[in-house]
Design a protein around this motif. Structure first.
Motif, PDB file in Angstrom:
ATOM      1  N   GLN A  35       0.817  -1.211   0.000  1.00  0.00           N
ATOM      2  CA  GLN A  35       0.000   0.000   0.000  1.00  0.00           C
ATOM      3  C   GLN A  35       0.851   1.262   0.000  1.00  0.00           C
ATOM      4  N   TYR A 115      -7.490  -2.973  -6.965  1.00  0.00           N
ATOM      5  CA  TYR A 115      -8.690  -3.817  -7.009  1.00  0.00           C
ATOM      6  C   TYR A 115      -8.455  -5.228  -6.486  1.00  0.00           C
ATOM      7  N   SER A 117      -6.666  -6.231  -3.869  1.00  0.00           N
ATOM      8  CA  SER A 117      -6.804  -6.264  -2.413  1.00  0.00           C
ATOM      9  C   SER A 117      -8.087  -5.593  -1.930  1.00  0.00           C
ATOM     10  N   GLU A 118      -8.621  -4.655  -2.724  1.00  0.00           N
ATOM     11  CA  GLU A 118      -9.907  -4.037  -2.350  1.00  0.00           C
ATOM     12  C   GLU A 118     -11.024  -5.076  -2.295  1.00  0.00           C
ATOM     13  N   TYR A 120     -11.124  -7.880  -0.891  1.00  0.00           N
ATOM     14  CA  TYR A 120     -11.311  -8.487   0.424  1.00  0.00           C
ATOM     15  C   TYR A 120     -11.895  -7.506   1.437  1.00  0.00           C
ATOM     16  N   ARG A 121     -11.659  -6.217   1.234  1.00  0.00           N
ATOM     17  CA  ARG A 121     -12.319  -5.235   2.084  1.00  0.00           C
ATOM     18  C   ARG A 121     -13.810  -5.144   1.756  1.00  0.00           C
ATOM     19  N   ALA A 122     -14.145  -5.441   0.499  1.00  0.00           N
ATOM     20  CA  ALA A 122     -15.552  -5.398   0.088  1.00  0.00           C
ATOM     21  C   ALA A 122     -16.254  -6.736   0.288  1.00  0.00           C
ATOM     22  N   ARG A 133     -18.961  -6.272  -8.247  1.00  0.00           N
ATOM     23  CA  ARG A 133     -17.913  -5.316  -8.568  1.00  0.00           C
ATOM     24  C   ARG A 133     -17.816  -5.104 -10.080  1.00  0.00           C
TER      25      ARG A 133
END
Length: 342
Positions: A35, A115, A117-118, A120-122, A133
Protein backbone atom coordinates in the motif's frame (compact mmCIF):
# COMPACT_ATOMS: atom_id res chain seq x y z
CA UNK A 1 22.60 -3.37 23.18
CA UNK A 2 20.78 -4.92 26.09
CA UNK A 3 19.54 -8.45 25.45
CA UNK A 4 15.89 -9.25 26.27
CA UNK A 5 15.25 -10.87 29.63
CA UNK A 6 15.29 -14.68 29.05
CA UNK A 7 12.20 -15.06 31.20
CA UNK A 8 10.34 -12.58 28.96
CA UNK A 9 11.40 -14.53 25.85
CA UNK A 10 10.27 -17.76 27.48
CA UNK A 11 6.89 -16.18 28.24
CA UNK A 12 6.55 -15.10 24.62
CA UNK A 13 7.30 -18.65 23.47
CA UNK A 14 4.76 -20.13 25.89
CA UNK A 15 1.87 -17.87 24.96
CA UNK A 16 -0.02 -18.11 21.69
CA UNK A 17 1.13 -19.51 18.38
CA UNK A 18 4.59 -18.00 17.95
CA UNK A 19 5.10 -19.06 14.34
CA UNK A 20 1.65 -17.83 13.39
CA UNK A 21 2.31 -14.50 15.11
CA UNK A 22 5.63 -14.09 13.31
CA UNK A 23 4.04 -14.96 9.98
CA UNK A 24 1.18 -12.54 10.61
CA UNK A 25 3.64 -9.75 11.39
CA UNK A 26 5.75 -10.56 8.33
CA UNK A 27 2.77 -10.72 5.99
CA UNK A 28 1.27 -7.64 7.60
CA UNK A 29 4.40 -5.65 6.82
CA UNK A 30 4.31 -6.99 3.26
CA UNK A 31 0.74 -5.72 2.95
CA UNK A 32 1.75 -2.33 4.33
CA UNK A 33 4.66 -2.14 1.89
CA UNK A 34 2.30 -2.86 -1.01
CA UNK A 35 0.00 0.00 0.00
CA UNK A 36 2.93 2.34 0.66
CA UNK A 37 4.17 1.94 -2.90
CA UNK A 38 0.70 1.96 -4.48
CA UNK A 39 0.00 5.27 -2.74
CA UNK A 40 3.26 6.74 -4.04
CA UNK A 41 2.25 5.86 -7.60
CA UNK A 42 -1.27 7.20 -7.14
CA UNK A 43 0.06 10.44 -5.66
CA UNK A 44 2.57 10.81 -8.50
CA UNK A 45 5.41 11.09 -5.99
CA UNK A 46 7.81 8.72 -7.77
CA UNK A 47 7.17 10.44 -11.10
CA UNK A 48 7.78 13.82 -9.46
CA UNK A 49 11.15 12.65 -8.14
CA UNK A 50 11.87 11.27 -11.60
CA UNK A 51 12.13 14.91 -12.66
CA UNK A 52 15.12 15.25 -10.33
CA UNK A 53 16.04 15.37 -6.61
CA UNK A 54 14.00 17.70 -4.43
CA UNK A 55 13.68 18.77 -0.82
CA UNK A 56 10.39 18.21 0.97
CA UNK A 57 9.04 21.70 0.31
CA UNK A 58 10.03 21.64 -3.36
CA UNK A 59 8.49 18.20 -3.76
CA UNK A 60 5.31 19.38 -2.05
CA UNK A 61 5.09 22.13 -4.65
CA UNK A 62 5.42 19.62 -7.48
CA UNK A 63 2.64 17.50 -5.99
CA UNK A 64 0.31 20.25 -4.79
CA UNK A 65 0.69 19.02 -1.19
CA UNK A 66 -0.07 21.42 1.69
CA UNK A 67 0.86 19.27 4.73
CA UNK A 68 4.65 19.27 4.54
CA UNK A 69 5.15 17.47 7.85
CA UNK A 70 2.92 14.58 6.80
CA UNK A 71 4.68 14.41 3.43
CA UNK A 72 8.07 14.26 5.17
CA UNK A 73 6.84 11.42 7.40
CA UNK A 74 5.58 9.54 4.35
CA UNK A 75 8.90 10.06 2.55
CA UNK A 76 10.68 8.54 5.53
CA UNK A 77 8.44 5.48 5.18
CA UNK A 78 9.37 5.27 1.50
CA UNK A 79 13.03 5.59 2.48
CA UNK A 80 12.67 2.72 4.95
CA UNK A 81 11.05 0.69 2.16
CA UNK A 82 14.04 1.39 -0.10
CA UNK A 83 12.41 3.56 -2.76
CA UNK A 84 13.88 6.98 -1.92
CA UNK A 85 16.90 8.28 -0.08
CA UNK A 86 18.47 11.52 1.11
CA UNK A 87 16.19 13.46 3.45
CA UNK A 88 17.83 16.81 2.73
CA UNK A 89 17.29 16.27 -0.97
CA UNK A 90 15.05 13.33 -1.79
CA UNK A 91 15.90 11.20 -4.80
CA UNK A 92 14.86 7.83 -6.16
CA UNK A 93 16.88 4.74 -5.41
CA UNK A 94 17.55 2.20 -8.15
CA UNK A 95 14.52 0.25 -6.93
CA UNK A 96 12.40 3.39 -6.92
CA UNK A 97 13.38 4.08 -10.52
CA UNK A 98 12.43 0.50 -11.47
CA UNK A 99 9.00 0.86 -9.87
CA UNK A 100 8.40 4.15 -11.65
CA UNK A 101 9.89 3.13 -14.98
CA UNK A 102 9.08 -0.56 -15.49
CA UNK A 103 5.42 -0.58 -16.48
CA UNK A 104 4.81 -4.20 -15.47
CA UNK A 105 6.24 -3.51 -12.00
CA UNK A 106 4.20 -0.34 -11.80
CA UNK A 107 0.99 -2.05 -12.90
CA UNK A 108 1.61 -4.85 -10.39
CA UNK A 109 1.66 -2.40 -7.49
CA UNK A 110 -1.32 -0.50 -8.90
CA UNK A 111 -3.36 -3.67 -9.44
CA UNK A 112 -2.51 -5.59 -6.28
CA UNK A 113 -2.57 -2.44 -4.19
CA UNK A 114 -5.90 -1.56 -5.79
CA UNK A 115 -8.69 -3.82 -7.01
CA UNK A 116 -6.99 -7.12 -6.11
CA UNK A 117 -6.80 -6.26 -2.41
CA UNK A 118 -9.91 -4.04 -2.35
CA UNK A 119 -11.88 -7.21 -3.09
CA UNK A 120 -11.31 -8.49 0.42
CA UNK A 121 -12.32 -5.24 2.08
CA UNK A 122 -15.55 -5.40 0.09
CA UNK A 123 -16.07 -9.12 0.65
CA UNK A 124 -18.30 -8.90 3.76
CA UNK A 125 -20.76 -6.67 1.91
CA UNK A 126 -20.60 -8.90 -1.17
CA UNK A 127 -21.30 -12.00 0.89
CA UNK A 128 -24.37 -10.31 2.36
CA UNK A 129 -25.84 -9.63 -1.06
CA UNK A 130 -24.20 -6.32 -1.99
CA UNK A 131 -23.85 -5.31 -5.64
CA UNK A 132 -21.20 -7.00 -7.74
CA UNK A 133 -17.91 -5.32 -8.57
CA UNK A 134 -16.89 -3.72 -11.89
CA UNK A 135 -13.12 -4.15 -11.82
CA UNK A 136 -12.83 -5.10 -15.48
CA UNK A 137 -14.45 -1.76 -16.38
CA UNK A 138 -13.08 0.49 -13.64
CA UNK A 139 -9.52 -0.88 -13.86
CA UNK A 140 -9.44 -2.10 -17.47
CA UNK A 141 -6.21 -0.33 -18.38
CA UNK A 142 -4.36 -1.70 -15.33
CA UNK A 143 -5.68 -5.20 -16.10
CA UNK A 144 -4.33 -4.89 -19.65
CA UNK A 145 -0.95 -3.62 -18.47
CA UNK A 146 -0.69 -6.40 -15.89
CA UNK A 147 -1.27 -8.99 -18.59
CA UNK A 148 2.00 -7.87 -20.21
CA UNK A 149 3.78 -9.76 -17.42
CA UNK A 150 2.85 -13.10 -18.99
CA UNK A 151 3.50 -11.96 -22.56
CA UNK A 152 6.86 -13.82 -22.77
CA UNK A 153 5.13 -17.03 -21.65
CA UNK A 154 2.58 -16.82 -24.48
CA UNK A 155 4.78 -15.32 -27.21
CA UNK A 156 6.77 -18.52 -27.85
CA UNK A 157 3.56 -20.53 -28.23
CA UNK A 158 2.14 -17.91 -30.58
CA UNK A 159 5.27 -17.82 -32.74
CA UNK A 160 5.25 -21.62 -33.03
CA UNK A 161 1.55 -21.66 -33.89
CA UNK A 162 1.79 -18.86 -36.44
CA UNK A 163 4.90 -20.36 -38.05
CA UNK A 164 3.21 -23.73 -38.41
CA UNK A 165 -0.17 -22.46 -39.65
CA UNK A 166 0.91 -19.46 -41.77
CA UNK A 167 -2.32 -17.48 -41.28
CA UNK A 168 -3.26 -14.68 -43.64
CA UNK A 169 -5.74 -13.05 -41.24
CA UNK A 170 -5.46 -13.11 -37.47
CA UNK A 171 -7.86 -11.96 -34.78
CA UNK A 172 -7.09 -11.10 -31.15
CA UNK A 173 -10.25 -11.07 -29.02
CA UNK A 174 -9.80 -8.94 -25.91
CA UNK A 175 -6.49 -7.71 -27.30
CA UNK A 176 -5.46 -5.72 -24.23
CA UNK A 177 -2.29 -3.74 -24.82
CA UNK A 178 -1.88 -5.28 -28.29
CA UNK A 179 1.37 -7.08 -27.52
CA UNK A 180 0.12 -10.51 -28.58
CA UNK A 181 -1.48 -9.20 -31.77
CA UNK A 182 1.85 -7.57 -32.58
CA UNK A 183 3.68 -10.85 -31.90
CA UNK A 184 1.41 -12.73 -34.33
CA UNK A 185 1.92 -10.16 -37.07
CA UNK A 186 5.68 -10.09 -36.56
CA UNK A 187 5.78 -13.89 -36.85
CA UNK A 188 3.67 -13.77 -40.06
CA UNK A 189 5.00 -10.87 -42.14
CA UNK A 190 2.37 -11.35 -44.87
CA UNK A 191 -0.59 -11.44 -42.48
CA UNK A 192 -3.05 -8.73 -41.55
CA UNK A 193 -4.94 -8.63 -38.28
CA UNK A 194 -7.66 -7.14 -36.17
CA UNK A 195 -7.84 -6.65 -32.43
CA UNK A 196 -11.04 -6.05 -30.50
CA UNK A 197 -11.48 -4.75 -26.98
CA UNK A 198 -14.50 -3.27 -25.28
CA UNK A 199 -12.51 -0.71 -23.24
CA UNK A 200 -11.69 2.51 -25.19
CA UNK A 201 -8.56 3.22 -23.10
CA UNK A 202 -7.28 -0.30 -23.66
CA UNK A 203 -8.03 -0.11 -27.38
CA UNK A 204 -6.04 3.13 -27.53
CA UNK A 205 -3.17 1.38 -25.75
CA UNK A 206 -3.25 -1.41 -28.35
CA UNK A 207 -3.21 1.10 -31.22
CA UNK A 208 -0.18 2.78 -29.67
CA UNK A 209 1.60 -0.57 -29.40
CA UNK A 210 0.92 -1.37 -33.06
CA UNK A 211 2.07 2.09 -34.13
CA UNK A 212 5.28 1.85 -32.10
CA UNK A 213 6.02 -1.55 -33.66
CA UNK A 214 5.44 -0.24 -37.20
CA UNK A 215 2.38 -2.47 -37.65
CA UNK A 216 -0.42 0.09 -37.86
CA UNK A 217 -0.80 -0.41 -41.62
CA UNK A 218 -1.37 -4.16 -41.16
CA UNK A 219 -3.78 -4.18 -38.25
CA UNK A 220 -6.67 -2.28 -36.76
CA UNK A 221 -8.27 -2.21 -33.34
CA UNK A 222 -12.02 -1.95 -32.79
CA UNK A 223 -13.69 -0.74 -29.60
CA UNK A 224 -16.48 -3.26 -29.44
CA UNK A 225 -17.94 -6.04 -27.33
CA UNK A 226 -17.46 -8.86 -29.80
CA UNK A 227 -20.35 -10.82 -28.28
CA UNK A 228 -22.77 -7.98 -28.98
CA UNK A 229 -21.37 -7.33 -32.46
CA UNK A 230 -21.59 -10.97 -33.51
CA UNK A 231 -25.01 -11.47 -31.93
CA UNK A 232 -26.31 -8.44 -33.83
CA UNK A 233 -24.86 -9.76 -37.09
CA UNK A 234 -22.48 -6.81 -37.35
CA UNK A 235 -19.02 -8.39 -37.63
CA UNK A 236 -17.52 -5.33 -39.33
CA UNK A 237 -13.86 -5.98 -40.13
CA UNK A 238 -14.37 -9.59 -39.01
CA UNK A 239 -16.56 -10.38 -42.02
CA UNK A 240 -13.66 -11.91 -43.97
CA UNK A 241 -12.46 -15.36 -42.91
CA UNK A 242 -10.07 -15.60 -39.98
CA UNK A 243 -7.29 -18.20 -40.15
CA UNK A 244 -6.17 -17.87 -36.52
CA UNK A 245 -8.12 -16.36 -33.64
CA UNK A 246 -6.73 -15.79 -30.17
CA UNK A 247 -8.55 -15.65 -26.84
CA UNK A 248 -5.77 -14.93 -24.35
CA UNK A 249 -6.83 -14.60 -20.71
CA UNK A 250 -10.22 -13.28 -21.73
CA UNK A 251 -12.55 -16.31 -21.84
CA UNK A 252 -13.07 -16.05 -18.10
CA UNK A 253 -14.52 -12.56 -18.47
CA UNK A 254 -17.47 -14.14 -20.29
CA UNK A 255 -20.26 -15.48 -18.01
CA UNK A 256 -20.28 -19.28 -18.06
CA UNK A 257 -23.70 -19.62 -19.68
CA UNK A 258 -22.58 -17.39 -22.56
CA UNK A 259 -19.26 -19.05 -23.38
CA UNK A 260 -20.46 -21.71 -25.81
CA UNK A 261 -22.44 -19.08 -27.72
CA UNK A 262 -19.31 -16.92 -28.01
CA UNK A 263 -17.11 -19.84 -29.05
CA UNK A 264 -19.69 -20.91 -31.65
CA UNK A 265 -19.81 -17.37 -33.07
CA UNK A 266 -16.00 -17.21 -33.23
CA UNK A 267 -15.93 -20.64 -34.90
CA UNK A 268 -18.18 -19.26 -37.66
CA UNK A 269 -15.58 -16.54 -38.34
CA UNK A 270 -12.86 -19.12 -38.97
CA UNK A 271 -11.95 -20.40 -42.41
CA UNK A 272 -12.26 -24.17 -42.88
CA UNK A 273 -9.28 -25.64 -41.03
CA UNK A 274 -8.80 -22.37 -39.17
CA UNK A 275 -7.86 -22.43 -35.51
CA UNK A 276 -8.89 -20.81 -32.26
CA UNK A 277 -6.14 -20.64 -29.65
CA UNK A 278 -7.45 -20.24 -26.11
CA UNK A 279 -4.92 -19.26 -23.44
CA UNK A 280 -6.28 -19.02 -19.94
CA UNK A 281 -5.59 -19.35 -16.27
CA UNK A 282 -7.50 -22.47 -15.27
CA UNK A 283 -9.19 -23.33 -12.00
CA UNK A 284 -6.68 -25.06 -9.74
CA UNK A 285 -5.33 -25.28 -6.19
CA UNK A 286 -2.75 -22.49 -6.58
CA UNK A 287 -3.32 -19.41 -4.42
CA UNK A 288 -3.44 -17.02 -7.37
CA UNK A 289 -5.84 -19.29 -9.26
CA UNK A 290 -8.18 -19.44 -6.26
CA UNK A 291 -7.89 -15.68 -5.74
CA UNK A 292 -8.59 -14.85 -9.40
CA UNK A 293 -11.59 -17.17 -9.41
CA UNK A 294 -12.98 -15.39 -6.33
CA UNK A 295 -12.33 -12.00 -7.92
CA UNK A 296 -14.23 -13.05 -11.04
CA UNK A 297 -17.17 -14.46 -9.09
CA UNK A 298 -17.40 -11.13 -7.22
CA UNK A 299 -17.95 -9.22 -10.47
CA UNK A 300 -21.32 -8.10 -11.70
CA UNK A 301 -22.19 -10.89 -14.13
CA UNK A 302 -20.73 -13.75 -12.08
CA UNK A 303 -17.73 -14.87 -14.10
CA UNK A 304 -15.40 -17.69 -13.06
CA UNK A 305 -12.20 -19.45 -14.07
CA UNK A 306 -12.71 -22.39 -16.45
CA UNK A 307 -11.81 -25.93 -15.46
CA UNK A 308 -9.73 -27.55 -18.22
CA UNK A 309 -12.15 -30.41 -18.89
CA UNK A 310 -15.15 -28.06 -18.93
CA UNK A 311 -13.41 -25.78 -21.44
CA UNK A 312 -12.69 -28.72 -23.75
CA UNK A 313 -16.34 -29.70 -23.61
CA UNK A 314 -17.47 -26.16 -24.43
CA UNK A 315 -15.15 -26.03 -27.45
CA UNK A 316 -16.55 -29.31 -28.76
CA UNK A 317 -20.10 -28.08 -28.19
CA UNK A 318 -19.24 -25.01 -30.27
CA UNK A 319 -18.28 -27.25 -33.19
CA UNK A 320 -14.51 -27.14 -32.74
CA UNK A 321 -12.01 -29.98 -32.34
CA UNK A 322 -9.68 -29.16 -29.42
CA UNK A 323 -6.21 -30.61 -28.94
CA UNK A 324 -5.12 -31.64 -25.44
CA UNK A 325 -4.27 -28.65 -23.20
CA UNK A 326 -0.67 -27.46 -23.12
CA UNK A 327 0.67 -26.05 -19.88
CA UNK A 328 2.51 -22.76 -20.25
CA UNK A 329 5.13 -21.60 -17.80
CA UNK A 330 6.86 -23.30 -14.89
CA UNK A 331 5.59 -26.32 -12.99
CA UNK A 332 2.74 -25.35 -10.73
CA UNK A 333 1.58 -22.54 -13.01
CA UNK A 334 -2.15 -22.47 -13.72
CA UNK A 335 -1.76 -21.11 -17.27
CA UNK A 336 -2.82 -23.45 -20.09
CA UNK A 337 -3.40 -23.24 -23.84
CA UNK A 338 -5.81 -25.18 -26.05
CA UNK A 339 -5.80 -25.13 -29.85
CA UNK A 340 -9.17 -25.94 -31.42
CA UNK A 341 -9.70 -26.49 -35.14
CA UNK A 342 -12.79 -25.76 -37.18
Amino acid sequence: MRMPNPRVLAEVLRTGHVHARLRAAREGLTGVRLQVIAAALDLGLLDALGEGPAGTEQLAGRLGVVDHDLLAAYLRVLAAAGLVTGEASWRLTRYGRAVAGDDVVRASYEGFGGYHSELYRALPALLRGGPGRHDTVDSGEVVARLSAAIHPLIRDLLVRTVTARRPRRVLDIGCGAGLLLAAMLEAAPEAVGIGVDVDPDVAALARRTLSERGLADRAGVEEVDIREALAAGLPGALADGIDLALLANSIYYVPVDERVELLRAVARLLTPGGALLVVTTVAGPQVFSRHLDLLLRAQDGRMELPAADVLLGQLREAGLQPDPPERIGPAGAALSAVTAIR
